[in-house]
Design an enzyme around this catalytic site. Structure first.
Site, PDB file in Angstrom:
ATOM      1  N   ASN A  48       0.838  -1.207   0.000  1.00 21.32           N
ATOM      2  CA  ASN A  48       0.000   0.000   0.000  1.00 21.32           C
ATOM      3  C   ASN A  48       0.869   1.252   0.000  1.00 21.32           C
ATOM      4  O   ASN A  48       1.874   1.345   0.706  1.00 21.32           O
ATOM      5  CB  ASN A  48      -0.998   0.008   1.165  1.00 21.32           C
ATOM      6  CG  ASN A  48      -0.386  -0.207   2.530  1.00 21.32           C
ATOM      7  OD1 ASN A  48       0.635  -0.874   2.684  1.00 21.32           O
ATOM      8  ND2 ASN A  48      -1.009   0.356   3.539  1.00 21.32           N
ATOM      9  N   ILE A  49       0.462   2.183  -0.842  1.00 25.34           N
ATOM     10  CA  ILE A  49       1.203   3.442  -1.005  1.00 25.34           C
ATOM     11  C   ILE A  49       0.235   4.580  -0.675  1.00 25.34           C
ATOM     12  O   ILE A  49      -0.703   4.836  -1.435  1.00 25.34           O
ATOM     13  CB  ILE A  49       1.704   3.624  -2.461  1.00 25.34           C
ATOM     14  CG1 ILE A  49       2.384   2.359  -3.010  1.00 25.34           C
ATOM     15  CG2 ILE A  49       2.597   4.857  -2.574  1.00 25.34           C
ATOM     16  CD1 ILE A  49       3.804   2.144  -2.592  1.00 25.34           C
ATOM     17  N   GLU A  50       0.481   5.211   0.482  1.00 27.58           N
ATOM     18  CA  GLU A  50      -0.428   6.267   0.936  1.00 27.58           C
ATOM     19  C   GLU A  50       0.017   7.633   0.421  1.00 27.58           C
ATOM     20  O   GLU A  50       1.092   7.775  -0.179  1.00 27.58           O
ATOM     21  CB  GLU A  50      -0.502   6.241   2.472  1.00 27.58           C
ATOM     22  CG  GLU A  50      -1.061   4.916   2.955  1.00 27.58           C
ATOM     23  CD  GLU A  50      -1.350   4.858   4.439  1.00 27.58           C
ATOM     24  OE1 GLU A  50      -0.851   5.720   5.205  1.00 27.58           O
ATOM     25  OE2 GLU A  50      -2.086   3.922   4.827  1.00 27.58           O
ATOM     26  N   CYS A  59      -4.172   0.707  -2.619  1.00 25.89           N
ATOM     27  CA  CYS A  59      -4.036  -0.531  -1.842  1.00 25.89           C
ATOM     28  C   CYS A  59      -3.009  -1.470  -2.470  1.00 25.89           C
ATOM     29  O   CYS A  59      -2.778  -1.458  -3.688  1.00 25.89           O
ATOM     30  CB  CYS A  59      -5.366  -1.265  -1.769  1.00 25.89           C
ATOM     31  SG  CYS A  59      -6.631  -0.447  -0.805  1.00 25.89           S
ATOM     32  N   GLU A  61      -3.155  -4.687  -3.057  1.00 26.82           N
ATOM     33  CA  GLU A  61      -3.685  -5.638  -4.042  1.00 26.82           C
ATOM     34  C   GLU A  61      -3.672  -5.040  -5.440  1.00 26.82           C
ATOM     35  O   GLU A  61      -3.327  -5.689  -6.420  1.00 26.82           O
ATOM     36  CB  GLU A  61      -5.118  -6.043  -3.690  1.00 26.82           C
ATOM     37  CG  GLU A  61      -5.262  -6.768  -2.367  1.00 26.82           C
ATOM     38  CD  GLU A  61      -5.495  -5.829  -1.180  1.00 26.82           C
ATOM     39  OE1 GLU A  61      -4.945  -4.712  -1.158  1.00 26.82           O
ATOM     40  OE2 GLU A  61      -6.221  -6.236  -0.265  1.00 26.82           O
ATOM     41  N   CYS A  98     -10.262  -5.014   0.803  1.00 29.86           N
ATOM     42  CA  CYS A  98     -11.357  -4.041   0.805  1.00 29.86           C
ATOM     43  C   CYS A  98     -12.262  -4.256  -0.419  1.00 29.86           C
ATOM     44  O   CYS A  98     -11.896  -4.944  -1.379  1.00 29.86           O
ATOM     45  CB  CYS A  98     -10.821  -2.613   0.851  1.00 29.86           C
ATOM     46  SG  CYS A  98     -10.246  -1.971  -0.744  1.00 29.86           S
ATOM     47  N   CYS A 101     -10.887  -3.212  -3.884  1.00 32.40           N
ATOM     48  CA  CYS A 101      -9.904  -4.167  -4.416  1.00 32.40           C
ATOM     49  C   CYS A 101     -10.578  -5.447  -4.887  1.00 32.40           C
ATOM     50  O   CYS A 101     -10.135  -6.060  -5.861  1.00 32.40           O
ATOM     51  CB  CYS A 101      -8.838  -4.479  -3.375  1.00 32.40           C
ATOM     52  SG  CYS A 101      -7.669  -3.110  -3.194  1.00 32.40           S
TER      53      CYS A 101
HETATM   54  N1  THU Z   1      -5.348  -1.301   2.439  1.00 33.68           N
HETATM   55  C1  THU Z   1      -4.836  -2.133   1.496  1.00 33.68           C
HETATM   56  O1  THU Z   1      -3.697  -1.959   1.028  1.00 33.68           O
HETATM   57  N2  THU Z   1      -5.602  -3.164   1.063  1.00 33.68           N
HETATM   58  C2  THU Z   1      -6.845  -3.444   1.529  1.00 33.68           C
HETATM   59  O2  THU Z   1      -7.502  -4.343   1.016  1.00 33.68           O
HETATM   60  C3  THU Z   1      -7.372  -2.710   2.675  1.00 33.68           C
HETATM   61  C4  THU Z   1      -6.674  -1.449   3.006  1.00 33.68           C
HETATM   62  C5  THU Z   1      -4.523  -0.179   2.914  1.00 33.68           C
HETATM   63  C6  THU Z   1      -5.018   1.173   2.497  1.00 33.68           C
HETATM   64  C7  THU Z   1      -4.425   2.057   3.566  1.00 33.68           C
HETATM   65  O3  THU Z   1      -3.078   2.376   3.204  1.00 33.68           O
HETATM   66  C8  THU Z   1      -4.362   1.173   4.796  1.00 33.68           C
HETATM   67  O4  THU Z   1      -4.502  -0.158   4.326  1.00 33.68           O
HETATM   68  C9  THU Z   1      -5.449   1.469   5.830  1.00 33.68           C
HETATM   69  O5  THU Z   1      -6.706   1.435   5.240  1.00 33.68           O
END
Ligand code: THU
Length: 137
Positions: A48-50, A59, A61, A98, A101
């Site tokens: 995950n890259i915020e 996300c 995935e 999520c 995804c």
């Molecule tokens: N996140 C994912 O990378 N994949 C998911 O299926 C659920 C959420 C990440 C997004 C965000 O960076 C962190 O988790 C918190 O939501």
């Protein structure tokens, strides 16, 4: 002593765990890693890259699937996800992909394709998202 060969599940989960080490998640402090297995044996990973503008976060995935599809059109035969910090127990409801995804995964994973979730169970794509949206005209 000979060590037995790793199953594709173990190999894929290990790749997702390794990708999670590179998570960029300073806002949520919630690292996620994903790994995609293609039918030709190639593995692609994502994390995950915020972003400071939160909604631009991507996300793990989707990062993994987009990397895989960018490199190869081979069929996806499995996807693994590793969620959260090692040693920190999370409730099962946090150990699933999520909804956004799931729809993206359903574009590339057949309903019977396994989705291995580290610390949870193995789901099929169809279990995670029945009735996924398809653009059929
Ligand atoms: N996140 C994912 O990378 N994949 C998911 O299926 C659920 C959420 C990440 C997004 C965000 O960076 C962190 O988790 C918190 O939501």
């Amino acid at each position: 002593m000979n060590t037995p060969p790793k199953s594709s599940e173990e190999m894929l989960v290990a790749a997702a765990q390794a990708a999670k080490e590179h998570s960029y998640s300073p806002y949520s402090n919630f690292p996620v890693g994903a790994a995609v297995l293609l039918e030709d044996g190639q593995v692609f990973t994502g994390t995950n890259i915020e972003n400071a503008s939160y909604g631009l976060t991507c996300c793990a995935e989707r990062v993994a699937l987009f990397a895989a599809r960018t490199a190869s059109a081979a069929k996806v035969t499995g996807l693994a996800i590793s969620i959260g910090r090692a040693g920190v127990d999370l409730p099962k409801e946090s150990l699933v992909p999520c909804g956004a995804c799931r729809q993206v995964m359903s574009e590339f994973l057949a309903p019977e394709t396994p989705v291995y979730v580290d610390g949870n169970r193995t789901f099929t794509m169809g279990e995670l998202l029945p009735h996924s949206f398809k653009l059929t005209r």
